[in-house]
Write a protein that holds these residues in place. Structure first.
Motif, PDB file in Angstrom:
ATOM      1  N   ASN A  16       0.866  -1.183   0.000  1.00 50.94           N
ATOM      2  CA  ASN A  16       0.000   0.000   0.000  1.00 50.94           C
ATOM      3  C   ASN A  16       0.901   1.231   0.000  1.00 50.94           C
ATOM      4  OD1 ASN A  16      -2.205   1.636   0.078  1.00 50.94           O
ATOM      5  ND2 ASN A  16      -2.517   1.454   2.299  1.00 50.94           N
ATOM      6  N   LEU A  17       0.713   2.108  -0.991  1.00 54.26           N
ATOM      7  CA  LEU A  17       1.573   3.289  -1.084  1.00 54.26           C
ATOM      8  C   LEU A  17       1.115   4.374  -0.113  1.00 54.26           C
ATOM      9  CD1 LEU A  17       2.085   3.466  -4.953  1.00 54.26           C
ATOM     10  CD2 LEU A  17       3.475   2.301  -3.213  1.00 54.26           C
ATOM     11  N   ILE A  18      -0.180   4.547  -0.008  1.00 51.80           N
ATOM     12  CA  ILE A  18      -0.704   5.519   0.969  1.00 51.80           C
ATOM     13  C   ILE A  18      -2.211   5.276   1.151  1.00 51.80           C
ATOM     14  CG2 ILE A  18      -1.248   7.409  -0.653  1.00 51.80           C
ATOM     15  CD1 ILE A  18       0.228   9.219   1.591  1.00 51.80           C
ATOM     16  N   GLY A  19      -2.706   5.702   2.327  1.00 49.14           N
ATOM     17  CA  GLY A  19      -4.107   5.449   2.665  1.00 49.14           C
ATOM     18  C   GLY A  19      -4.120   4.253   3.619  1.00 49.14           C
ATOM     19  N   PRO A 276      -6.003  11.386  -2.248  1.00 49.83           N
ATOM     20  CA  PRO A 276      -6.180  12.058  -3.541  1.00 49.83           C
ATOM     21  C   PRO A 276      -5.006  12.970  -3.890  1.00 49.83           C
ATOM     22  CG  PRO A 276      -7.810  12.825  -1.923  1.00 49.83           C
ATOM     23  CD  PRO A 276      -7.113  11.659  -1.317  1.00 49.83           C
ATOM     24  N   GLN A 277      -4.382  13.558  -2.868  1.00 46.17           N
ATOM     25  CA  GLN A 277      -3.207  14.399  -3.149  1.00 46.17           C
ATOM     26  C   GLN A 277      -2.065  13.559  -3.708  1.00 46.17           C
ATOM     27  OE1 GLN A 277      -2.164  16.474   0.506  1.00 46.17           O
ATOM     28  NE2 GLN A 277      -4.210  17.322   0.707  1.00 46.17           N
ATOM     29  N   ALA A 278      -1.873  12.367  -3.140  1.00 43.89           N
ATOM     30  CA  ALA A 278      -0.794  11.487  -3.611  1.00 43.89           C
ATOM     31  C   ALA A 278      -1.087  10.990  -5.026  1.00 43.89           C
ATOM     32  CB  ALA A 278      -0.632  10.303  -2.654  1.00 43.89           C
ATOM     33  N   GLU A 279      -2.351  10.662  -5.263  1.00 41.68           N
ATOM     34  CA  GLU A 279      -2.732  10.203  -6.600  1.00 41.68           C
ATOM     35  C   GLU A 279      -2.443  11.309  -7.625  1.00 41.68           C
ATOM     36  OE1 GLU A 279      -6.885   9.921  -7.304  1.00 41.68           O
ATOM     37  OE2 GLU A 279      -6.677   8.291  -8.752  1.00 41.68           O
ATOM     38  N   ARG A 285       3.632  13.422 -11.813  1.00 37.68           N
ATOM     39  CA  ARG A 285       5.048  13.048 -11.625  1.00 37.68           C
ATOM     40  C   ARG A 285       5.754  13.985 -10.656  1.00 37.68           C
ATOM     41  NH1 ARG A 285       6.738   9.799 -16.098  1.00 37.68           N
ATOM     42  NH2 ARG A 285       4.880   9.310 -17.279  1.00 37.68           N
ATOM     43  N   ASP A 286       5.014  14.402  -9.642  1.00 40.58           N
ATOM     44  CA  ASP A 286       5.590  15.301  -8.639  1.00 40.58           C
ATOM     45  C   ASP A 286       6.192  14.448  -7.515  1.00 40.58           C
ATOM     46  OD1 ASP A 286       6.231  17.189  -6.742  1.00 40.58           O
ATOM     47  OD2 ASP A 286       4.427  18.382  -7.075  1.00 40.58           O
ATOM     48  N   PHE A 287       7.437  14.105  -7.746  1.00 38.72           N
ATOM     49  CA  PHE A 287       8.184  13.190  -6.892  1.00 38.72           C
ATOM     50  C   PHE A 287       8.298  13.737  -5.460  1.00 38.72           C
ATOM     51  CE2 PHE A 287      12.598  11.980  -5.607  1.00 38.72           C
ATOM     52  CZ  PHE A 287      12.473  10.605  -5.636  1.00 38.72           C
ATOM     53  N   GLU A 292       6.768  13.754   0.359  1.00 34.04           N
ATOM     54  CA  GLU A 292       6.327  14.476   1.563  1.00 34.04           C
ATOM     55  C   GLU A 292       5.052  13.860   2.137  1.00 34.04           C
ATOM     56  OE1 GLU A 292       6.134  18.516   0.229  1.00 34.04           O
ATOM     57  OE2 GLU A 292       8.326  18.755   0.377  1.00 34.04           O
ATOM     58  N   LEU A 293       4.185  13.407   1.241  1.00 34.27           N
ATOM     59  CA  LEU A 293       2.941  12.773   1.716  1.00 34.27           C
ATOM     60  C   LEU A 293       3.245  11.449   2.418  1.00 34.27           C
ATOM     61  CD1 LEU A 293       0.810  13.693  -1.399  1.00 34.27           C
ATOM     62  CD2 LEU A 293       0.291  14.403   0.962  1.00 34.27           C
TER      63      LEU A 293
END
Ligand code: GLA
Length: 391
Positions: A16-19, A276-279, A285-287, A292-293
């Protein structure tokens, strides 16, 4: 009893990347499937008996009859995940026949990478294939998500959904009400590294109690905040987030809830907004923003949700020092693994730093290839060509 037809099914693990810890609150999550998987080579049988042999000698053979009410093996027995799948299907289809199955996996066990849900999904696909029955994909995700609660964990639906629905090269946002997967391509120059903390997070042991306690706390916090806002008690987290800005929700929570519940609530709603911000960051492509998230998610899981572990915190810190853009615990926590994001060309440096500074001092440098790997966003579960080798 067994037919001579031989099939192989593959179900991947997931990272899981985030959430994190919000799927059971009905909030969206962003996982991807791994290359590592559970594979089952099986023969359909003509009766209801099911016999499982695991190539890993730590797991004793297991047998049961497929039915609507399968007796549980003792807590912690791996065969319960197979029973969970069989019972869920038997409750939907009468008179299912069983299989003879050989199970193998290259997924680290109890490492937060969903080896158990991969077994549930693989087993379900095997039984369905043996019986020539089908269930539409979204329905199957839901059926198995609920079915896995057989083992006693009040889990959300993320794992079964991504294991069944993942697309190669992509992470997927999973929404739950209604269930839906939306893929986003993982940028080619991003590398996610998964590293195990060497601490097992047994879903059947103490971690289960702590996990279930979190689900209850979130529920209580939700009801109290909804009531305070003059909303119905059954208002969901997604509805709360639509009804009021996060700052207002946090203020109300602070004035209404105990310190512990208020922190649990803060994790859920802030993590809910990070997904949703990470998605969007991935799509753009905002690495840096994605990194930061990840960091913010870890901090929230550590301080507000209290599901981290000193060894996870150490790994996260080392990954960042070695040049990762961000890192966080992944999965349920209480041990298990971290996921770190770095540029592809930087990955060897991060891997080397974790080997030298985390695994070597713990006497685990030799097994480092098993404990740590670069994650390849992979496709979901599938039945492979008849007669294919499970290896
Ligand atoms: C476990 C559960 C999932 C999810 C994660 C935490 O993996 O099976 O449903 O709740 O923990 O995000």
């Amino acid at each position: 009893m067994a037919s001579t037809d031989r099939y192989v099914v593959r179900a991947p693990g997931r990272v899981n990347l985030i959430g994190e810890h919000i799927d059971y609150c009905g909030l969206s999550v962003l996982p991807m499937a791994l290359r590592q998987s559970v594979r089952i080579a099986f023969h359909p049988r003509s009766d209801q008996e099911t016999r499982l042999v695991n190539r890993d000698p730590r797991f004793a053979p297991s047998a049961f009859a497929v039915s609507e009410g399968i007796l549980r093996a003792p807590a912690g027995d791996w065969g319960n995940y197979a029973r969970a799948a069989a019972q869920a299907l038997a409750q939907r289809f009468p008179d299912l026949r069983g299989i003879d199955a050989l199970v193998e996996s290259d997924l680290p066990i109890a490492a937060g990478l969903s080896s158990s849900s991969a077994l549930v999904v693989a087993m379900a696909l095997a039984i369905m294939h043996a019986n020539r029955v089908t269930v539409p994909s979204l329905e199957l995700m839901d059926l198995l998500g609920r079915g896995e609660r057989y083992v006693g964990t009040a889990g959300g639906g993320m794992d079964q959904a991504i294991i069944l629905g993942a697309q190669a090269g992509c992470a997927s946002r999973i929404d739950f009400h209604p269930l839906r997967l939306t893929p986003t391509a993982v940028p080619a120059d991003w590398q996610f590294i998964v590293a195990w903390s060497l601490v097992h997070a047994e879903k059947s042991g103490a971690a289960r109690q702590a996990y279930n306690e979190r689900t209850r706390q979130c529920d209580e916090a939700r009801r109290l905040v909804a009531t305070r806002l003059g909303q119905r008690q059954d208002t969901t987290y997604p509805a709360l987030l639509k009804a009021a800005p996060v700052e207002e929700l946090l203020q109300v929570a602070g004035a209404t809830l105990s310190d512990v519940l208020s922190r649990r609530f803060r994790h859920v709603v802030t993590e809910g907004t990070r997904v949703p911000q990470a998605e969007a960051a991935m799509a753009a492509r905002d690495f840096t923003a994605f990194g930061e998230l990840l960091d913010a998610s870890h901090q929230s899981l550590r301080d507000d949700y209290e599901v981290s572990h000193p060894e996870l915190d150490r790994l996260v810190g080392l990954a960042r020092e070695a040049g990762a853009a961000g890192a966080r615990l992944t999965g349920a926590g209480f041990g298990g693994s971290i996921v770190a994001l770095c540029r592809v060309e930087r990955a060897p440096e991060v891997v080397a730093a974790l080997r030298e500074r985390f695994y070597a001092p713990r006497g685990a440098a030799d097994g480092v290839g098993r404990h740590m790997f670069t994650a390849e966003p992979s496709a979901g579960a599938e039945v492979l060509t008849p007669g294919a080798s499970p290896g």
